[in-house]
Scaffold this motif. Structure first.
Motif, PDB file in Angstrom:
ATOM      1  N   ALA A 276       0.834  -1.211   0.000  1.00  0.00           N
ATOM      2  CA  ALA A 276       0.000   0.000   0.000  1.00  0.00           C
ATOM      3  C   ALA A 276       0.864   1.254   0.000  1.00  0.00           C
ATOM      4  O   ALA A 276       0.601   2.215  -0.734  1.00  0.00           O
ATOM      5  N   GLN A 277       1.908   1.237   0.814  1.00  0.00           N
ATOM      6  CA  GLN A 277       2.808   2.392   0.858  1.00  0.00           C
ATOM      7  C   GLN A 277       3.589   2.516  -0.438  1.00  0.00           C
ATOM      8  O   GLN A 277       3.836   3.620  -0.934  1.00  0.00           O
TER       9      GLN A 277
ATOM     10  N   TYR B 193       2.521   1.682  -3.337  1.00  0.00           N
ATOM     11  CA  TYR B 193       1.597   2.270  -4.314  1.00  0.00           C
ATOM     12  C   TYR B 193       1.584   3.796  -4.196  1.00  0.00           C
ATOM     13  O   TYR B 193       1.723   4.510  -5.193  1.00  0.00           O
ATOM     14  N   GLN B 194       1.436   4.281  -2.980  1.00  0.00           N
ATOM     15  CA  GLN B 194       1.416   5.734  -2.776  1.00  0.00           C
ATOM     16  C   GLN B 194       2.726   6.366  -3.257  1.00  0.00           C
ATOM     17  O   GLN B 194       2.728   7.438  -3.851  1.00  0.00           O
ATOM     18  N   GLU B 195       3.823   5.664  -2.999  1.00  0.00           N
ATOM     19  CA  GLU B 195       5.100   6.239  -3.422  1.00  0.00           C
ATOM     20  C   GLU B 195       5.201   6.292  -4.943  1.00  0.00           C
ATOM     21  O   GLU B 195       5.704   7.268  -5.500  1.00  0.00           O
TER      22      GLU B 195
ATOM     23  N   VAL C  40       2.716   6.603  -7.111  1.00  0.00           N
ATOM     24  CA  VAL C  40       1.843   7.686  -7.584  1.00  0.00           C
ATOM     25  C   VAL C  40       2.576   9.020  -7.476  1.00  0.00           C
ATOM     26  O   VAL C  40       2.526   9.852  -8.386  1.00  0.00           O
ATOM     27  N   SER C  41       3.271   9.170  -6.374  1.00  0.00           N
ATOM     28  CA  SER C  41       3.959  10.428  -6.138  1.00  0.00           C
ATOM     29  C   SER C  41       5.283  10.502  -6.908  1.00  0.00           C
ATOM     30  O   SER C  41       5.582  11.506  -7.568  1.00  0.00           O
TER      31      SER C  41
ATOM     32  N   GLU D 101      -1.690  13.959  -6.992  1.00  0.00           N
ATOM     33  CA  GLU D 101      -1.435  14.298  -5.596  1.00  0.00           C
ATOM     34  C   GLU D 101      -2.740  14.683  -4.923  1.00  0.00           C
ATOM     35  O   GLU D 101      -3.735  14.969  -5.586  1.00  0.00           O
ATOM     36  N   GLU D 102      -2.722  14.675  -3.586  1.00  0.00           N
ATOM     37  CA  GLU D 102      -3.878  15.143  -2.835  1.00  0.00           C
ATOM     38  C   GLU D 102      -4.084  16.623  -3.130  1.00  0.00           C
ATOM     39  O   GLU D 102      -3.131  17.378  -3.258  1.00  0.00           O
TER      40      GLU D 102
ATOM     41  N   ARG E 217      -8.221   6.631  -1.908  1.00  0.00           N
ATOM     42  CA  ARG E 217      -6.873   6.278  -2.316  1.00  0.00           C
ATOM     43  C   ARG E 217      -6.744   6.689  -3.782  1.00  0.00           C
ATOM     44  O   ARG E 217      -7.603   6.357  -4.598  1.00  0.00           O
ATOM     45  N   MET E 218      -5.706   7.413  -4.101  1.00  0.00           N
ATOM     46  CA  MET E 218      -5.628   8.038  -5.426  1.00  0.00           C
ATOM     47  C   MET E 218      -5.815   7.045  -6.567  1.00  0.00           C
ATOM     48  O   MET E 218      -5.243   5.960  -6.555  1.00  0.00           O
TER      49      MET E 218
ATOM     50  N   THR F  71     -11.711   7.720  -5.205  1.00  0.00           N
ATOM     51  CA  THR F  71     -11.688   9.159  -4.909  1.00  0.00           C
ATOM     52  C   THR F  71     -13.117   9.665  -5.001  1.00  0.00           C
ATOM     53  O   THR F  71     -13.950   9.070  -5.685  1.00  0.00           O
TER      54      THR F  71
END
Lengths: 513, 513
Positions: free
Chosen positions: B17-18, B20-22, B24-25, B31-32, B163-164, B168
């Protein structure tokens, strides 16, 4: 030409507003949705919008602008930060206050009081403030500049009186937003976008426009300078068809968009924004429509050529369809304006004559009818929509061989594009008056006796503040507005029509949409 | 291979999960936004969405579906008409209650109580009901059928945990809506759309999927049957990547969509809807991402080839840029997958190595670095992103001549596309278990010791109603869900894992996004 039975029931000269509504409906462009102020854009109307999107997007990207997508909801706090901006928009926004519905116990639904938002959200009327937030995160140093972004999106401005494509509560648009390290860089971008809009309107939509600066009272809320392209509709009114704004550092200050310059000092960015919308389609209709419906310029037509076989529900239909399909395939291999020709073989059942008038009302640039006799002679019956009627009061068909039709179609489309532009430009030039030198003459010119009076170009001294407000009020009493100060018009040589002071520039006065 | 220093800080196996977020960024996708549940889609992410739009839109149009645009706001009454539909959506919608803000006297803004809407409007979570209204106006007789329409739009479903790309509050999608004269016609369209999604996912996104029918408990609110494509992510979870619905006459009844049949009788239409969204991009990341970032399949990559000159801020840079520009132009003239190759010469300042890792993280399929030594030898240094590392633990460069690079690039891109698909398919097949024959075995298989357990395919008796609910609850206790009943899987030969009755079909069980 009284023997001509036109394809619409209302003529432009009889009631322009009603004529417009009839074209929107008869050309199957859009319709009322039943939801207040929102329209349904139907396939022919949306197909034109898709063409606008594709061709405009190429120009936007070619300028180095990158597309993004930003949230539809904007927190109230964003509006509160920029005073002039909220002043300009707060009166007409859709406000989301709840995030759930519950049953009301009477068979209906109501917003759930338990699901009230702590801070209401606004449905974006435009995105300066939310994109400003993003820019403040994305920009650190001069190396990040210019930052040039664009989005294609829907926006909502609550409107009391709506008219399809021209003024609807929800509309579709593109909005460019850029940040620069200096006033010069931002002004250059503002004017680049203006020139992009001018050439797009003229070269693609075949709508002649005047590019110029809006007077102070017509500026976008929060802008330092606003520019527009203005088009003359066939009733002589002006349509603002696109705007570009130099926002100075106002939005940068509100959203904290700063960069470290080459010397290491923190500076505010200079930002711009620029937009065009589905309103362009309204302008297209009121520029090129005639008493038979719409005429779509070939560059923007979803189908540039429509082939109508005269089907009779008989076995011979099959050979006729083959003959038409060969023509369709051959035309589809030709190119015009850098793309393959968009040609449709309309196989739908129905009388060819009825279908012809449907496509006339929609404004397909070229209509090719093919009946048994045409096929026997190796020919087709071809109509150009922009010059529909012959001198005898009948549709002005030409009868080329099938191969001549194929070979000539690209040139024909180019000619139609140029011809629609030329016609509109000639009409506009004939309806701009430049010899009015006093306010009384202006009032007289726009007297009740003139229904479609066109525009007046006058010299003025560029008054500001209260002095400008008084002039604007006087114009308002004649239902007139300032349109814009044309670029590159040269210096004036006389007195301001409104203040009597020495004039410093020219400005257009007109009734407007 | 412990000497490899990967381009991300988090490995998939450590925290998916982390990770994935990394990605995306780090790949600069999104981004949020600061607005609850809404994301900003950045140029690389939006560029992928634009490619999805363009290629999907071609397929949609080729099927004879026409694009339209419908209002963003839906009156409450529309939801009240279709009971099952409102039941499914009423809990998560944004509700507009006011159309103006006013100053609160404390420097802030509040909704103007004078501008409260008589009937609140819902921001569309999906458009069945509003498009149903339009269909009821557009359809009179069998001649108007099938009516096939699609829109590209934003929709809003209020989400508590977001979650992006995956979940959303606002997301972008296409929604197809069609009306037919019979169940057969509507079912055929429902399955055509399903097959379109399957082939799009596999051929364009290189994501292997299972096309099948959702069980009753997973149906779209108001649908008679719902189908999906399901993809396996690298953590073994399932992602529903597109759905198609046969709506029977439920929505037609609610919106009064009727037609006169050939015999002159009034009949209800059978309708369908089908949609895919920006969620596909989440699926792309979790299918093709690796410990160095994203790997974008060439068919969908905004830039398929990125050329990085190793600039040194010295006069020699100019010759190097010329050398690279010649290569860029030559590659841009080549075609792959029916289109010109999309190649970028990245002229931005910055160290080439830093830029290389930026493009690795973004997942450009081919990266070509060119330094002074390459140029002197008439060569380039080429990396394929899908096989980044050599056996020596270093980036696996090849060193073709500039012309070899140009000549080989189309084949290379085709190979990368196929290779990404093959890799994902192999992984999926390795992670589907087919030999589980009791619920206890299932529970054991998904026990805590397995972090990425994949899917289980079982036989079942297709229970309904309460019987199904009990099974669903039991699965839920293991955090499992039914995914779908695969098409063309053949008849089963055993007993239902859940009821013990004779099995009638196969179904996938998995954890899911």
């Amino acid at each position: 030409m009284s023997n001509i039975r036109h394809a619409l029931t209302i003529k432009r000269e009889d009631d322009f507003a009603q004529w417009y509504q009839e074209v929107v409906s008869a050309a199957d462009m859009a319709e009322e949705s039943g939801v207040r102020g929102c329209m349904v854009i139907k396939p022919w109307g949306y197909g034109i919008w898709e063409r606008i999107q594709r061709l405009m997007d190429e120009r936007i990207k070619a300028a180095g602008v990158q597309n993004c997508y930003f949230p539809i909801f904007i927190p109230l706090a964003n509006f509160e930060r920029e005073a002039a901006h909220v002043e300009g928009f707060a009166k007409e926004m859709a406000v989301v206050t709840h995030h759930r519905l519950i049953a009301d116990g009477k068979g209906g639904l109501v917003p759930d009081p338990e699901a009230k938002l702590e801070e209401p959200l606004v449905v974006r009327p435009t995105s300066e403030t939310i994109i400003g937030d993003a820019m403040s995160r994305w920009i650190q140093s001069w190396r990040d500049l210019p930052l040039m972004t664009n989005q294609w999106a829907n926006v909502v401005r609550w409107e009391m009186r709506t008219r399809m494509f021209l003024r609807t509560s929800e509309f579709l648009w593109q909005e460019g937003h850029t940040a620069h390290d200096s006033r010069d860089g931002a002004m250059e971008e503002t004017l680049r976008a203006l020139e992009m809009y001018r050439s797009f309107a003229e070269d693609v939509l075949a709508i002649p426009v005047v590019a110029g600066e809006k007077p102070e009272n017509e500026r976008f809320p929060g802008a330092v300078a606003t520019y527009s392209i203005e088009a003359m509709m066939q009733d002589g009114k002006a349509l603002q068809a696109g705007t570009t704004h130099y926002l100075g550092t106002n939005f940068a200050e509100a959203a904290n968009i700063r960069f470290q310059d080459r010397e290491g000092t923190q500076q505010l960015c200079h930002t711009t924004s620029w937009g065009t919308s589905t309103r362009l389609i309204g302008g297209l209709i009121m520029t090129h429509g005639d008493d038979d419906g719409l005429r779509v310029p070939p560059a923007i037509a979803p189908h540039q050529v429509v082939i109508l076989p005269m089907l009779r529900d008989k076995p011979e239909d099959s050979a006729l369809l083959d003959y038409c399909e060969e023509l369709r395939a051959a035309i589809a291999h030709e190119q015009v304006l850098g793309e393959p020709i968009r040609v449709l073989l309309d196989r739908k059942p129905g009388k060819a004559a009825g279908k012809r008038w449907d496509w006339v009302r929609k404004g397909a640039p070229v209509i090719i009818e093919v009946g048994g006799r045409d096929m026997a002679g190796g020919k087709v019956s071809m109509l150009r929509r922009d010059r529909l009627w012959g001198e005898d009061g009948k549709p002005d068909f030409s009868y080329p061989s099938r191969d001549e039709a194929r070979a000539s179609i690209a040139d024909l489309l180019v000619d139609i594009q140029a011809s629609l532009y030329g016609e509109a430009k000639e009409r506009r030039e004939a309806n701009i008056v430049r010899d009015i030198s006093s306010f009384d003459e202006l009032a007289e010119f726009y007297g009740e006796n003139q229904r479609y009076p066109g525009w007046v170009e006058v010299q003025w001294s560029r008054p500001t503040g209260d002095e400008l407000s008084k002039v604007v009020e006087k114009l308002k009493s004649l239902k007139l507005t300032f349109r814009n100060v044309p670029m590159d018009r040269g210096a004036p040589n006389g007195k301001c029509l409104f203040t009597g002071d020495d004039a410093v520039e020219w400005i257009y006065v007109a009734r407007a949409y």
